[in-house]
Design a protein around this motif. Structure first.
Motif, PDB file in Angstrom:
ATOM      1  N   ARG A  94       0.829  -1.212   0.000  1.00 42.98           N
ATOM      2  CA  ARG A  94       0.000   0.000   0.000  1.00 42.98           C
ATOM      3  C   ARG A  94       0.859   1.256   0.000  1.00 42.98           C
ATOM      4  O   ARG A  94       0.590   2.214  -0.739  1.00 42.98           O
ATOM      5  N   LEU A  95       1.902   1.264   0.819  1.00 41.09           N
ATOM      6  CA  LEU A  95       2.755   2.449   0.900  1.00 41.09           C
ATOM      7  C   LEU A  95       3.473   2.684  -0.425  1.00 41.09           C
ATOM      8  O   LEU A  95       3.533   3.817  -0.917  1.00 41.09           O
ATOM      9  N   ASN A  96       4.022   1.628  -1.005  1.00 47.81           N
ATOM     10  CA  ASN A  96       4.724   1.797  -2.281  1.00 47.81           C
ATOM     11  C   ASN A  96       3.781   2.317  -3.363  1.00 47.81           C
ATOM     12  O   ASN A  96       4.149   3.202  -4.140  1.00 47.81           O
ATOM     13  N   ALA A  97       2.572   1.770  -3.388  1.00 52.80           N
ATOM     14  CA  ALA A  97       1.606   2.214  -4.393  1.00 52.80           C
ATOM     15  C   ALA A  97       1.218   3.672  -4.177  1.00 52.80           C
ATOM     16  O   ALA A  97       1.081   4.446  -5.132  1.00 52.80           O
ATOM     17  N   ALA A  98       1.054   4.057  -2.914  1.00 49.07           N
ATOM     18  CA  ALA A  98       0.668   5.438  -2.605  1.00 49.07           C
ATOM     19  C   ALA A  98       1.776   6.411  -2.988  1.00 49.07           C
ATOM     20  O   ALA A  98       1.518   7.475  -3.577  1.00 49.07           O
ATOM     21  N   MET A  99       3.017   6.062  -2.684  1.00 44.45           N
ATOM     22  CA  MET A  99       4.124   6.956  -3.019  1.00 44.45           C
ATOM     23  C   MET A  99       4.254   7.135  -4.527  1.00 44.45           C
ATOM     24  O   MET A  99       4.634   8.204  -5.011  1.00 44.45           O
ATOM     25  N   ALA A 100       3.933   6.094  -5.269  1.00 43.62           N
ATOM     26  CA  ALA A 100       4.056   6.154  -6.724  1.00 43.62           C
ATOM     27  C   ALA A 100       3.062   7.124  -7.359  1.00 43.62           C
ATOM     28  O   ALA A 100       3.237   7.518  -8.514  1.00 43.62           O
ATOM     29  N   THR A 101       2.020   7.522  -6.612  1.00 41.16           N
ATOM     30  CA  THR A 101       1.010   8.419  -7.173  1.00 41.16           C
ATOM     31  C   THR A 101       1.362   9.890  -7.026  1.00 41.16           C
ATOM     32  O   THR A 101       0.735  10.740  -7.665  1.00 41.16           O
ATOM     33  N   LEU A 102       2.345  10.228  -6.193  1.00 41.35           N
ATOM     34  CA  LEU A 102       2.644  11.635  -5.934  1.00 41.35           C
ATOM     35  C   LEU A 102       3.314  12.294  -7.130  1.00 41.35           C
ATOM     36  O   LEU A 102       4.220  11.735  -7.757  1.00 41.35           O
ATOM     37  N   THR A 103       2.873  13.502  -7.417  1.00 39.93           N
ATOM     38  CA  THR A 103       3.498  14.299  -8.465  1.00 39.93           C
ATOM     39  C   THR A 103       4.730  15.003  -7.896  1.00 39.93           C
ATOM     40  O   THR A 103       4.939  15.052  -6.679  1.00 39.93           O
ATOM     41  N   ASP A 104       5.539  15.569  -8.797  1.00 45.03           N
ATOM     42  CA  ASP A 104       6.716  16.311  -8.341  1.00 45.03           C
ATOM     43  C   ASP A 104       6.309  17.436  -7.387  1.00 45.03           C
ATOM     44  O   ASP A 104       6.987  17.687  -6.381  1.00 45.03           O
ATOM     45  N   GLU A 105       5.210  18.102  -7.682  1.00 46.48           N
ATOM     46  CA  GLU A 105       4.741  19.198  -6.818  1.00 46.48           C
ATOM     47  C   GLU A 105       4.299  18.674  -5.459  1.00 46.48           C
ATOM     48  O   GLU A 105       4.606  19.270  -4.419  1.00 46.48           O
ATOM     49  N   GLN A 106       3.588  17.551  -5.446  1.00 45.54           N
ATOM     50  CA  GLN A 106       3.110  17.000  -4.176  1.00 45.54           C
ATOM     51  C   GLN A 106       4.266  16.512  -3.305  1.00 45.54           C
ATOM     52  O   GLN A 106       4.195  16.606  -2.071  1.00 45.54           O
ATOM     53  N   TRP A 107       5.339  16.029  -3.920  1.00 40.28           N
ATOM     54  CA  TRP A 107       6.503  15.612  -3.139  1.00 40.28           C
ATOM     55  C   TRP A 107       7.129  16.790  -2.390  1.00 40.28           C
ATOM     56  O   TRP A 107       7.840  16.599  -1.402  1.00 40.28           O
ATOM     57  N   GLN A 108       6.862  18.001  -2.820  1.00 38.54           N
ATOM     58  CA  GLN A 108       7.435  19.180  -2.156  1.00 38.54           C
ATOM     59  C   GLN A 108       6.534  19.715  -1.042  1.00 38.54           C
ATOM     60  O   GLN A 108       6.886  20.693  -0.381  1.00 38.54           O
ATOM     61  N   ALA A 109       5.389  19.084  -0.814  1.00 39.12           N
ATOM     62  CA  ALA A 109       4.466  19.543   0.225  1.00 39.12           C
ATOM     63  C   ALA A 109       5.116  19.450   1.605  1.00 39.12           C
ATOM     64  O   ALA A 109       5.962  18.598   1.862  1.00 39.12           O
ATOM     65  N   THR A 110       4.722  20.339   2.490  1.00 39.45           N
ATOM     66  CA  THR A 110       5.203  20.312   3.874  1.00 39.45           C
ATOM     67  C   THR A 110       4.233  19.523   4.735  1.00 39.45           C
ATOM     68  O   THR A 110       3.028  19.779   4.736  1.00 39.45           O
ATOM     69  N   ILE A 111       4.760  18.553   5.465  1.00 44.51           N
ATOM     70  CA  ILE A 111       3.968  17.714   6.359  1.00 44.51           C
ATOM     71  C   ILE A 111       4.663  17.715   7.721  1.00 44.51           C
ATOM     72  O   ILE A 111       5.617  18.465   7.925  1.00 44.51           O
ATOM     73  N   ARG A 112       4.207  16.892   8.643  1.00 47.20           N
ATOM     74  CA  ARG A 112       4.867  16.790   9.951  1.00 47.20           C
ATOM     75  C   ARG A 112       5.143  15.336  10.276  1.00 47.20           C
ATOM     76  O   ARG A 112       4.300  14.462  10.045  1.00 47.20           O
ATOM     77  N   ASN A 113       6.301  15.092  10.869  1.00 49.76           N
ATOM     78  CA  ASN A 113       6.632  13.733  11.290  1.00 49.76           C
ATOM     79  C   ASN A 113       5.963  13.404  12.614  1.00 49.76           C
ATOM     80  O   ASN A 113       5.189  14.210  13.157  1.00 49.76           O
ATOM     81  N   SER A 114       6.267  12.228  13.151  1.00 44.74           N
ATOM     82  CA  SER A 114       5.595  11.771  14.373  1.00 44.74           C
ATOM     83  C   SER A 114       5.939  12.630  15.586  1.00 44.74           C
ATOM     84  O   SER A 114       5.213  12.612  16.578  1.00 44.74           O
ATOM     85  N   ARG A 115       7.032  13.396  15.506  1.00 53.03           N
ATOM     86  CA  ARG A 115       7.415  14.275  16.610  1.00 53.03           C
ATOM     87  C   ARG A 115       6.852  15.684  16.436  1.00 53.03           C
ATOM     88  O   ARG A 115       7.110  16.564  17.250  1.00 53.03           O
ATOM     89  N   GLY A 116       6.122  15.898  15.342  1.00 51.15           N
ATOM     90  CA  GLY A 116       5.502  17.196  15.114  1.00 51.15           C
ATOM     91  C   GLY A 116       6.358  18.186  14.363  1.00 51.15           C
ATOM     92  O   GLY A 116       5.962  19.339  14.188  1.00 51.15           O
ATOM     93  N   ALA A 117       7.535  17.739  13.900  1.00 51.51           N
ATOM     94  CA  ALA A 117       8.422  18.640  13.165  1.00 51.51           C
ATOM     95  C   ALA A 117       7.987  18.733  11.707  1.00 51.51           C
ATOM     96  O   ALA A 117       7.617  17.732  11.088  1.00 51.51           O
ATOM     97  N   SER A 118       8.049  19.941  11.148  1.00 49.57           N
ATOM     98  CA  SER A 118       7.705  20.139   9.747  1.00 49.57           C
ATOM     99  C   SER A 118       8.822  19.604   8.853  1.00 49.57           C
ATOM    100  O   SER A 118       9.999  19.906   9.062  1.00 49.57           O
ATOM    101  N   ILE A 119       8.442  18.788   7.869  1.00 48.43           N
ATOM    102  CA  ILE A 119       9.403  18.179   6.950  1.00 48.43           C
ATOM    103  C   ILE A 119       8.803  18.176   5.549  1.00 48.43           C
ATOM    104  O   ILE A 119       7.577  18.196   5.399  1.00 48.43           O
TER     105      ILE A 119
END
Length: 204
Positions: A94-119
């Protein structure tokens, strides 16, 4: 990115082989091999949440809370061995399939890891690489840091040195340095003055 995705595949294969025998302790304090297996498949789905966050822009944390994460691991560790293995396989796919769907722009999105840090979302594959590589060793099925790719070990050591506080320089084989920096058992390491180094707590 391409090499990191290859590392995920290599680490996943190592883990899958180590999951043949789930009975017994792991190298991690208070965790059996079942706990490690449960964590591995739950982590894949948790990182899948971050992929979905990057894809849609709708906040989707890895875990509801640290307490919920720990409780889910404890519960999943009780699953029958074959179900743990199939859950691992399914979550990795599931994870591999989900990662394969991201566009170049979506890969640059800002998210947060499990510690709450923006990455940036581009960090997700590296987070998964660390999980499958290091926990392949933690399963205590004969895999050691010496069995992991040297270029991964080099990247891992550089990563930990930039994120852990006050890590002393050590001299010794690269696999042992990686084990030391991860807070795992190691041997034949000395500091800059030639003295044995003190163990670090686990960082993953």
């Amino acid at each position: 990115m391409e090499r990191v995705l290859e590392w995920i595949d290599e680490g996943t294969t190592l883990c899958r082989g180590a999951l043949r025998d789930l009975e017994g302790p792991s190298l991690l304090p208070d965790w059996s091999r079942r706990h490690v297996a449960a964590h591995l498949f739950l982590n894949a789905d948790a990182l899948g949440n971050l992929v979905e966050w990057a894809r849609t822009g709708v906040e989707r944390p890895m875990y509801p809370s640290a307490e919920a994460r720990n409780a889910d691991i404890e519960q999943a560790a009780l699953l029958p061995a074959e179900q743990l293995r199939s859950s691992f396989d399914d979550a990795c796919a599931r994870l591999n399939a989900a990662m394969a769907t991201l566009t170049d722009e979506q890969w640059q999105a800002t998210i947060r890891n499990s510690r709450g840090a923006s990455i940036p979302a581009t960090t997700i594959p590296w987070l998964r690489t660390r999980e499958v590589m290091i926990h392949a060793v933690d399963l205590d099925a004969g895999i050691t840091f010496a069995d992991l790719p040297a270029d991964f070990l080099d990247a891992l050591c550089n990563d930990i040195r930039t994120t852990r506080d006050a890590v002393p320089e050590v001299d010794g084989p690269l696999p042992e340095q990686a084990a030391y920096l991860c807070g795992r058992p190691y041997k034949n390491l000395t500091d800059a003055d030639g003295r044995p180094v003190e163990p670090l707590p686990p960082c993953l």
